[in-house]
Design a protein around this motif. Structure first.
Motif, PDB file in Angstrom:
ATOM      1  N   ALA A 195     -42.904  -7.583  -0.141  1.00 21.65           N
ATOM      2  CA  ALA A 195     -44.171  -8.201  -0.519  1.00 21.65           C
ATOM      3  C   ALA A 195     -45.126  -7.153  -1.075  1.00 21.65           C
ATOM      4  CB  ALA A 195     -44.801  -8.884   0.695  1.00 21.65           C
ATOM      5  N   PHE A 196     -46.030  -7.602  -1.931  1.00 21.71           N
ATOM      6  CA  PHE A 196     -47.067  -6.752  -2.520  1.00 21.71           C
ATOM      7  C   PHE A 196     -46.458  -5.446  -3.034  1.00 21.71           C
ATOM      8  CE2 PHE A 196     -51.314  -4.475  -2.329  1.00 21.71           C
ATOM      9  CZ  PHE A 196     -51.836  -5.203  -3.379  1.00 21.71           C
ATOM     10  N   ASP A 197     -45.674  -5.580  -4.059  1.00 18.44           N
ATOM     11  CA  ASP A 197     -44.919  -4.489  -4.674  1.00 18.44           C
ATOM     12  C   ASP A 197     -45.754  -3.209  -4.771  1.00 18.44           C
ATOM     13  OD1 ASP A 197     -43.346  -2.864  -6.228  1.00 18.44           O
ATOM     14  OD2 ASP A 197     -43.425  -4.123  -8.015  1.00 18.44           O
ATOM     15  N   SER A 198     -45.292  -2.160  -4.128  1.00 16.78           N
ATOM     16  CA  SER A 198     -46.030  -0.894  -4.108  1.00 16.78           C
ATOM     17  C   SER A 198     -46.116  -0.231  -5.468  1.00 16.78           C
ATOM     18  CB  SER A 198     -45.388   0.070  -3.100  1.00 16.78           C
ATOM     19  OG  SER A 198     -45.437  -0.461  -1.799  1.00 16.78           O
ATOM     20  N   ASN A 199     -45.314  -0.676  -6.420  1.00 14.90           N
ATOM     21  CA  ASN A 199     -45.396  -0.128  -7.769  1.00 14.90           C
ATOM     22  C   ASN A 199     -46.620  -0.629  -8.527  1.00 14.90           C
ATOM     23  OD1 ASN A 199     -42.977   1.400  -7.664  1.00 14.90           O
ATOM     24  ND2 ASN A 199     -41.780  -0.459  -8.005  1.00 14.90           N
ATOM     25  N   ALA A 237     -57.094   1.943  -8.569  1.00 19.20           N
ATOM     26  CA  ALA A 237     -57.695   2.211  -9.877  1.00 19.20           C
ATOM     27  C   ALA A 237     -59.120   2.722  -9.733  1.00 19.20           C
ATOM     28  CB  ALA A 237     -57.662   0.937 -10.725  1.00 19.20           C
ATOM     29  N   LEU A 238     -59.898   2.123  -8.824  1.00 21.42           N
ATOM     30  CA  LEU A 238     -61.280   2.572  -8.643  1.00 21.42           C
ATOM     31  C   LEU A 238     -61.353   3.904  -7.923  1.00 21.42           C
ATOM     32  CD1 LEU A 238     -62.961  -0.853  -7.836  1.00 21.42           C
ATOM     33  CD2 LEU A 238     -63.320   0.553  -9.874  1.00 21.42           C
ATOM     34  N   ARG A 239     -60.440   4.157  -7.014  1.00 24.67           N
ATOM     35  CA  ARG A 239     -60.422   5.469  -6.357  1.00 24.67           C
ATOM     36  C   ARG A 239     -60.136   6.564  -7.377  1.00 24.67           C
ATOM     37  NH1 ARG A 239     -56.932   6.328  -0.934  1.00 24.67           N
ATOM     38  NH2 ARG A 239     -55.192   6.261  -2.396  1.00 24.67           N
ATOM     39  N   ASP A 240     -59.268   6.263  -8.344  1.00 25.02           N
ATOM     40  CA  ASP A 240     -58.997   7.224  -9.412  1.00 25.02           C
ATOM     41  C   ASP A 240     -60.243   7.496 -10.255  1.00 25.02           C
ATOM     42  OD1 ASP A 240     -56.396   7.505  -8.613  1.00 25.02           O
ATOM     43  OD2 ASP A 240     -55.553   6.197 -10.165  1.00 25.02           O
ATOM     44  N   GLU A 241     -61.177   6.548 -10.250  1.00 21.45           N
ATOM     45  CA  GLU A 241     -62.430   6.727 -10.986  1.00 21.45           C
ATOM     46  C   GLU A 241     -63.519   7.355 -10.121  1.00 21.45           C
ATOM     47  OE1 GLU A 241     -62.699   6.349 -14.180  1.00 21.45           O
ATOM     48  OE2 GLU A 241     -60.589   5.745 -14.200  1.00 21.45           O
ATOM     49  N   GLY A 242     -63.155   7.802  -8.917  1.00 23.33           N
ATOM     50  CA  GLY A 242     -64.114   8.489  -8.074  1.00 23.33           C
ATOM     51  C   GLY A 242     -64.787   7.628  -7.042  1.00 23.33           C
ATOM     52  N   TYR A 243     -64.363   6.388  -6.885  1.00 22.87           N
ATOM     53  CA  TYR A 243     -64.969   5.496  -5.904  1.00 22.87           C
ATOM     54  C   TYR A 243     -64.384   5.738  -4.514  1.00 22.87           C
ATOM     55  CZ  TYR A 243     -67.437   2.441  -9.205  1.00 22.87           C
ATOM     56  OH  TYR A 243     -68.303   1.932 -10.142  1.00 22.87           O
ATOM     57  N   HIS A 244     -65.231   5.594  -3.499  1.00 28.83           N
ATOM     58  CA  HIS A 244     -64.752   5.475  -2.128  1.00 28.83           C
ATOM     59  C   HIS A 244     -64.441   3.998  -1.897  1.00 28.83           C
ATOM     60  CE1 HIS A 244     -64.692   5.399   2.288  1.00 28.83           C
ATOM     61  NE2 HIS A 244     -64.411   6.697   2.199  1.00 28.83           N
ATOM     62  N   THR A 245     -63.335   3.707  -1.213  1.00 31.94           N
ATOM     63  CA  THR A 245     -62.856   2.328  -1.128  1.00 31.94           C
ATOM     64  C   THR A 245     -62.657   1.924   0.328  1.00 31.94           C
ATOM     65  OG1 THR A 245     -60.547   3.043  -1.324  1.00 31.94           O
ATOM     66  CG2 THR A 245     -61.711   2.499  -3.375  1.00 31.94           C
ATOM     67  N   GLY A 281     -48.708  -8.109   3.824  1.00 30.14           N
ATOM     68  CA  GLY A 281     -47.588  -7.404   4.422  1.00 30.14           C
ATOM     69  C   GLY A 281     -47.995  -6.647   5.664  1.00 30.14           C
ATOM     70  N   GLU A 282     -47.054  -6.559   6.610  1.00 32.31           N
ATOM     71  CA  GLU A 282     -47.334  -5.964   7.906  1.00 32.31           C
ATOM     72  C   GLU A 282     -46.652  -4.611   8.103  1.00 32.31           C
ATOM     73  OE1 GLU A 282     -45.899  -8.964  10.530  1.00 32.31           O
ATOM     74  OE2 GLU A 282     -47.213 -10.520   9.695  1.00 32.31           O
ATOM     75  N   MET A 283     -45.864  -4.180   7.111  1.00 32.97           N
ATOM     76  CA  MET A 283     -45.120  -2.932   7.251  1.00 32.97           C
ATOM     77  C   MET A 283     -45.967  -1.746   6.784  1.00 32.97           C
ATOM     78  SD  MET A 283     -41.288  -4.092   6.182  1.00 32.97           S
ATOM     79  CE  MET A 283     -40.443  -5.360   7.139  1.00 32.97           C
ATOM     80  N   GLU A 284     -45.533  -0.560   7.144  1.00 33.39           N
ATOM     81  CA  GLU A 284     -46.345   0.626   6.911  1.00 33.39           C
ATOM     82  C   GLU A 284     -46.679   0.813   5.430  1.00 33.39           C
ATOM     83  OE1 GLU A 284     -46.263   5.462   7.727  1.00 33.39           O
ATOM     84  OE2 GLU A 284     -44.725   4.166   8.602  1.00 33.39           O
ATOM     85  N   HIS A 285     -45.703   0.591   4.545  1.00 33.35           N
ATOM     86  CA  HIS A 285     -45.966   0.814   3.124  1.00 33.35           C
ATOM     87  C   HIS A 285     -46.861  -0.261   2.522  1.00 33.35           C
ATOM     88  CE1 HIS A 285     -42.541  -1.985   3.034  1.00 33.35           C
ATOM     89  NE2 HIS A 285     -42.943  -2.324   1.827  1.00 33.35           N
ATOM     90  N   GLN A 286     -47.101  -1.348   3.266  1.00 36.10           N
ATOM     91  CA  GLN A 286     -47.969  -2.418   2.778  1.00 36.10           C
ATOM     92  C   GLN A 286     -49.388  -2.322   3.332  1.00 36.10           C
ATOM     93  OE1 GLN A 286     -45.353  -5.307   4.443  1.00 36.10           O
ATOM     94  NE2 GLN A 286     -44.260  -5.701   2.541  1.00 36.10           N
ATOM     95  N   HIS A 287     -49.635  -1.370   4.185  1.00 38.28           N
ATOM     96  CA  HIS A 287     -50.941  -1.204   4.818  1.00 38.28           C
ATOM     97  C   HIS A 287     -52.004  -0.903   3.753  1.00 38.28           C
ATOM     98  CE1 HIS A 287     -54.081   0.535   7.372  1.00 38.28           C
ATOM     99  NE2 HIS A 287     -53.463  -0.007   8.419  1.00 38.28           N
ATOM    100  N   GLY A 333     -54.462   2.178  -1.700  1.00 42.03           N
ATOM    101  CA  GLY A 333     -55.685   2.521  -2.414  1.00 42.03           C
ATOM    102  C   GLY A 333     -56.965   2.522  -1.604  1.00 42.03           C
ATOM    103  N   PHE A 334     -56.926   2.032  -0.367  1.00 40.33           N
ATOM    104  CA  PHE A 334     -58.156   1.977   0.421  1.00 40.33           C
ATOM    105  C   PHE A 334     -58.292   3.216   1.293  1.00 40.33           C
ATOM    106  CE2 PHE A 334     -57.510  -2.490  -0.637  1.00 40.33           C
ATOM    107  CZ  PHE A 334     -58.797  -2.833  -1.052  1.00 40.33           C
ATOM    108  N   ASP A 335     -59.507   3.772   1.324  1.00 43.05           N
ATOM    109  CA  ASP A 335     -59.798   4.937   2.156  1.00 43.05           C
ATOM    110  C   ASP A 335     -60.089   4.535   3.597  1.00 43.05           C
ATOM    111  OD1 ASP A 335     -59.719   6.935   0.043  1.00 43.05           O
ATOM    112  OD2 ASP A 335     -61.569   6.012  -0.695  1.00 43.05           O
TER     113      ASP A 335
END
Length: 483
Positions: free
Chosen positions: A120-124, A131-139, A148-154, A159-161
């Motif tokens: 779920a929620f393809d990590s690619n 995208a906003l973090r790449d622009e300097g935003y805190h997220t 998704g409930e698995m570690e890679h879906q967290h 992208g969230f800080d």
């Protein structure tokens, strides 16, 4: 426009889609550089999501029996979009589309999420937070995740800080020892650590988001906050104090839950104002899908509800406010999509070129000054056996092994009681061709919903397509109807 000219135009769209079947998207986001953004300072961005709220359930949407003063004021400060759609009629795929700006069917996230679904929620995909973090935003993300409930879906892996919320698709609104324990996907998390809360969850989420605004307001980096309430999704739970405000009400628990959500939103807005950043904050508010049949929500004059692709399942309340940039007290009547949030945020941030998106910037749309202009010529939906296209003022709904219905818009409302499929074959065929061409650009769903829900959904579609009474709306009602 005559039907013959419309059919020709739709056919041309289908041909273009067919030619792009190997690409990511049939539409691309407007990419705007920093010097094209009119505001001298990049805005903070606040994305507020309700859960299963009906199209007619807010004061700014005409509801006279509900109290939503903070959202109503926010609407007065910005623009109400009267023909706004989400990319799915159920929670998880709608969120996948919202946070990637792409039709979620492109990466197989087509149906509502099954537990422990690793793909779920393809990590690619590049999320709006990435995208906003790449622009300097805190997220930061607050509330319901449901991707998704698995570690890679967290959220912290996408992208969230910061994350304060729960991973599952729903939970109780009060502390519950049955779920408030480490390892349970319904438990509240502070980043990765399980945490407990007191009181009412909607208030808790609003307070945490308001505190985040206070902490980030003096930082040189702008922030992006995603505040995803689970209200007013079931279970239907409200505080005694809020219930007391709605005596003799036709739907007192729902009214109290919506009021609590509005109050929580008001706290965040007050924090923005108190810290001097409200004027330069771009705020979106919408629901993840249409109102559910099980929570007393109202879709107003629309047909259908959550879980189907009739208007009541797909059309949602939607507003945007940015006092430094957008006109106040505005209404826009053209067709837009939740997919547009991503592109709009990147536009506002003066972002670098984004990947292929299916959304387009609403800032560009509003600056045209035409309140009737659509942001999309066509929108598309698919969930397993059901698929839909809206092209201009016309809409086709398809159910595998059953058939199609074709509808037309009257006064900005799709008339889903009058089927034009037989009376205008050219219109039907051209819409069907365009829908098939779009579907040819998609991958197969990675998972599908259970057979019981598929049986219920087919029953609902068949009945609604024939303007018949729906006999059951969920598996439990189906079982009871057969006793």
């Amino acid at each position: 426009m005559s039907y013959s000219k419309l059919a020709l135009r739709i056919c041309l769209v289908a041909l273009v889609l067919t030619g792009l079947s190997g690409c990511f998207s049939s539409e691309r986001a407007t990419v705007v550089t920093d010097d094209q953004v009119l505001s001298p300072a990049r805005p903070n961005i606040l994305l507020i999501l309700a859960d299963d709220a009906g199209w007619g359930d807010f004061g700014f949407q005409g509801a006279a029996d509900l109290r939503t003063p903070n959202l109503d004021q926010l609407a007065l400060d910005g623009t109400i979009f009267t023909q706004a759609y989400v990319s799915a009629s159920v929670c998880s795929p709608s969120r996948a589309g919202l946070l990637t700006g792409r039709y979620q069917q492109r990466f197989g996230h087509e149906c509502n999420l099954e537990p422990l679904q690793a793909r779920a929620f393809d990590s690619n995909q590049i999320s709006i937070a990435e995208a906003l973090r790449d622009e300097g935003y805190h997220t930061a993300a607050f509330g319901k995740w449901h991707l998704g409930e698995m570690e890679h879906q967290h959220p912290l892996r996408n992208g969230f800080d910061h994350f304060y919320g729960f991973l599952a698709g729903g939970r109780t609104y009060f502390p519950d020892p049955k779920v408030d324990r480490a390892g349970d996907p319904h438990a509240l998390l502070d980043d990765y650590a399980q945490t407990n809360f007191e009181g009412y969850l909607t208030d808790e989420l609003g307070d945490k988001a308001a505190r985040y605004v206070e902490q980030r307001a003096t930082d040189s980096r702008p922030f992006f906050a995603y505040l995803a309430f689970n209200a007013p999704h079931t279970p239907m739970e409200a505080t005694e104090e809020d219930l007391a405000l709605f005596p003799n009400h036709d739907r007192p628990v729902y009214a109290a839950m919506v009021y609590a959500m509005d109050r929580a939103i008001g706290r965040v807005i007050q924090s923005l104002k108190a810290n001097g950043v409200y004027e330069n904050t771009l705020i979106f508010f919408l629901s993840d899908n249409g109102g559910a049949h099980s929570n007393d929500s109202s879709v107003g004059p629309l047909k259908g509800w959550k879980g189907n692709q009739f208007e009541g399942g797909l059309r949602v309340p939607f507003l945007a406010s940015w006092p430094n940039r957008l006109p106040a007290g505005n209404q826009h009547f053209g067709m837009i999509s939740s997919l547009d949030v991503y592109a709009t945020a990147i536009h506002a941030a003066g972002g670098t070129p984004a990947p292929a998106l299916d959304g387009s910037s609403l800032l560009t749309l509003l600056e045209k000054g035409d309140s009737q202009a659509p942001n999309h010529e066509a929108l598309y939906w698919r969930k397993d056996e059901m698929s839909t296209i809206r092209y201009g003022d016309h809409k086709l709904i398809h159910l595998d092994e059953f058939g199609d219905v074709v509808y037309a818009s009257r006064n900005n409302i799709i008339d889903e009681d009058t089927n034009l499929a037989t009376s205008d074959k050219d219109l039907h065929d051209s819409l069907s061709l365009a829908l098939q061409a779009w579907e040819n650009t998609l991958k197969d769903p990675i998972w599908v919903e259970g057979e019981r829900w598929n049986e219920v959904t087919r029953h609902i579609y068949e009945r609604l397509m024939q303007n018949d009474t729906v006999l059951y709306k969920d598996p439990a009602q189906m079982r009871n109807s057969r006793k």
